[in-house]
Design an enzyme around this catalytic site. Sequence first.
Site, mmCIF file in Angstrom:
data_model
loop_
_atom_site.group_PDB
_atom_site.id
_atom_site.type_symbol
_atom_site.label_atom_id
_atom_site.label_comp_id
_atom_site.label_asym_id
_atom_site.label_seq_id
_atom_site.Cartn_x
_atom_site.Cartn_y
_atom_site.Cartn_z
ATOM 1 N N SER A 60 0.816 -1.215 0.000
ATOM 2 C CA SER A 60 0.000 0.000 0.000
ATOM 3 C C SER A 60 0.848 1.263 0.000
ATOM 4 C CB SER A 60 -0.932 0.011 1.216
ATOM 5 O OG SER A 60 -1.858 -1.052 1.159
ATOM 6 N N GLY A 119 -4.402 -2.060 -0.663
ATOM 7 C CA GLY A 119 -3.622 -1.743 -1.848
ATOM 8 C C GLY A 119 -3.428 -0.254 -2.006
ATOM 9 N N GLY A 166 -3.049 3.566 -4.204
ATOM 10 C CA GLY A 166 -3.697 4.321 -5.270
ATOM 11 C C GLY A 166 -5.041 4.893 -4.890
ATOM 12 N N CYS A 226 -9.208 -2.177 3.988
ATOM 13 C CA CYS A 226 -8.511 -0.982 3.507
ATOM 14 C C CYS A 226 -8.983 -0.588 2.103
ATOM 15 C CB CYS A 226 -7.002 -1.199 3.573
ATOM 16 S SG CYS A 226 -6.059 0.350 3.571
ATOM 17 N N GLN A 230 -12.862 0.653 0.552
ATOM 18 C CA GLN A 230 -13.204 1.710 -0.396
ATOM 19 C C GLN A 230 -13.910 1.137 -1.628
ATOM 20 O OE1 GLN A 230 -9.289 3.325 -0.929
ATOM 21 N NE2 GLN A 230 -9.130 3.891 1.238
ATOM 22 N N ASN A 238 -3.120 2.396 7.196
ATOM 23 C CA ASN A 238 -2.308 2.899 6.104
ATOM 24 C C ASN A 238 -3.235 3.277 4.966
ATOM 25 O OD1 ASN A 238 -0.510 3.538 4.128
ATOM 26 N ND2 ASN A 238 0.249 1.464 3.813
ATOM 27 N N GLY A 291 -4.775 6.838 2.586
ATOM 28 C CA GLY A 291 -4.847 8.257 2.288
ATOM 29 C C GLY A 291 -6.166 8.671 1.684
ATOM 30 N N PHE A 292 -7.065 7.678 1.458
ATOM 31 C CA PHE A 292 -8.396 7.940 0.923
ATOM 32 C C PHE A 292 -9.433 7.354 1.882
ATOM 33 C CE2 PHE A 292 -5.569 8.125 -2.666
ATOM 34 C CZ PHE A 292 -6.089 9.121 -3.488
ATOM 35 N N HIS A 335 -6.209 -2.407 9.315
ATOM 36 C CA HIS A 335 -5.542 -3.682 9.056
ATOM 37 C C HIS A 335 -5.650 -4.615 10.259
ATOM 38 C CE1 HIS A 335 -3.329 -2.666 5.258
ATOM 39 N NE2 HIS A 335 -3.654 -1.449 5.675
ATOM 40 N N GLU A 375 -4.948 -7.685 10.503
ATOM 41 C CA GLU A 375 -3.977 -8.782 10.539
ATOM 42 C C GLU A 375 -2.845 -8.498 11.521
ATOM 43 O OE1 GLU A 375 -1.956 -5.795 8.620
ATOM 44 O OE2 GLU A 375 -3.927 -6.537 8.004
#
Length: 380
Positions: A55, A236, A238, A264, A268, A306, A308-309, A354, A356
Amino acid sequence: MTTSTRGAARTPAVLVLEDGRIFRGRAYGAVGETFGEAVFSTGMTGYQETLTDPSYHRQVVVMTTPHVGNTGVNDDDPESRRIWVAGYVVRDPARVPSNWRSRRALDEELAAQGVVGISGIDTRALTRHLRERGAMRVGIFSGDTVPDDATLLARVQEVPPMKGADLAAEVATREPYVVPAVGEKKFTVAAVDLGIKGMTAQRMAQRGIEVHVLPANATVDDVYAVEPDGVFFSNGPGDPATADHPVSVMRAVLERGTPLFGICFGNQILGRALGFGTYKLKYGHRGINQPVQDRATGKVEITTHNHGFAVDAPLDQVSDTPFGRAEVSHVCLNDNVVEGLRLLDKPAFSVQYHPEAAAGPHDAAYLFDRFVSLMEGQRA
């Protein structure tokens, strides 16, 4: 990115932000130049998992904890096949690593994998700047032929922004592979790899799940060819606004009513599949100490993030979607960002963080058990 590895610790380096702020320090890892989006991580441990998290592709990670590299690098903790960060920023790197599992020093590993970094700068000042101005494009430059500051700034400003970036296929597996169940096999899960971390599949395998990891461009037919009891969409990199193919696959899974779990980026994707929008956070959530509340129980979990969106969904009401009613299941207590979604009429849910726990706390491990319960209910 161009790199060299000789004499890094003695080589001057400069970090240039797209708004013109400049920090000067010493090269750390490979010598050369690199570009990406400047973001900061608040985790005090787990730097090896951070570095190898897909990510972080195309991101330059600033560590807010000042001492980095104390435990060196081992061969057990990587979350993927390589380091994915575009660059690495630390204040006080360890002079000598000390841990019984350590095999080599962190700066040696960064150099071996061609990761350009910088040390000896005021990472607290840099983090405060990013909090105030937001995540932005950045370049790190080191070596004997670094141009003048104006030239460096112009090069940074030519770098494509993270918004609009379609990156999942760049980090995902090219070929399907299987992570076998530990002990008795109870279920089969098709996991769409958008940048999956190794520990995620292991957490499912520990619960008797045989995990078939599929490329990011897997079709609906590919998913159901493994005869799954459940379908998983991974984390992931982007902009989720570019992920039209995974969204279409997820909608097909929702139509069939197969138990579904997303983490994550997968959260989205579920948001988009349900008809919600997504947006870019000012500076994102990254680290292993983020407080999230499970709205069903009121329990507060300390979690690993982690992203950013985020998903733009209403916090105060149940929403009608093409697949039935949906609600926000988890929320970040720092800023009320949506941290989870749940369908009320179909067996599907997701979280933005996350569970995990690699690296990070184990507060959210129960989510894998919830996924198992959905598959048990469907089978019954």
